[in-house]
Design a protein around this motif. Structure first.
Motif, PDB file in Angstrom:
ATOM      1  N   PHE A  69       0.256  -0.497  -6.042  1.00  0.00           N
ATOM      2  CA  PHE A  69       0.259  -1.756  -5.305  1.00  0.00           C
ATOM      3  C   PHE A  69      -0.376  -1.523  -3.938  1.00  0.00           C
ATOM      4  O   PHE A  69      -0.122  -0.501  -3.305  1.00  0.00           O
ATOM      5  N   GLU A  74       2.176  -6.003  -2.007  1.00  0.00           N
ATOM      6  CA  GLU A  74       3.619  -5.768  -1.969  1.00  0.00           C
ATOM      7  C   GLU A  74       4.296  -6.712  -0.983  1.00  0.00           C
ATOM      8  O   GLU A  74       5.365  -7.259  -1.265  1.00  0.00           O
ATOM      9  N   CYS A  84       8.461  -5.301  -6.702  1.00  0.00           N
ATOM     10  CA  CYS A  84       7.376  -4.474  -7.216  1.00  0.00           C
ATOM     11  C   CYS A  84       7.997  -3.238  -7.879  1.00  0.00           C
ATOM     12  O   CYS A  84       8.738  -2.505  -7.249  1.00  0.00           O
TER      13      CYS A  84
END
Length: 88
Positions: A69, A74, A84
């Motif tokens: 990510f 995020e 996440c």
């Protein structure tokens, strides 16, 4: 800079932006999920390994599973109440 005997499968990392995450969800999951519940999106199962932070998300919480990510992605996912999850 030269890279001798470069194996391209080691660097294979398809990406998807945050705004395109809802295209991975089926129509029945979008309609059947109650307002307060989170939708689970598995990016690795759909062929994407990295989630980038381009675009905006709707105000429905979601759980995103991916290998990598970006910081912006995020931050945007957590701002709508999502999570996440890193997958190996």
């Amino acid at each position: 800079m030269r890279y001798f005997h470069k194996l391209k499968q080691q660097f294979h990392c398809p990406v998807i932006n945050v705004e395109k995450l809802w295209t991975l969800v089926s129509e029945e999951a979008k309609t059947s999920c109650p307002k307060g519940k989170a939708v689970v999106i598995d990016c690795v199962k759909n062929g994407y390994f990295k989630v980038l932070g381009g675009g905006e998300l709707p105000d429905q919480p979601l759980v995103v599973k991916a290998k990598v990510f970006s910081k912006d992605a995020e931050k945007k996912i957590k701002a709508v109440g999502g999570a996440c999850v890193l997958v190996a």
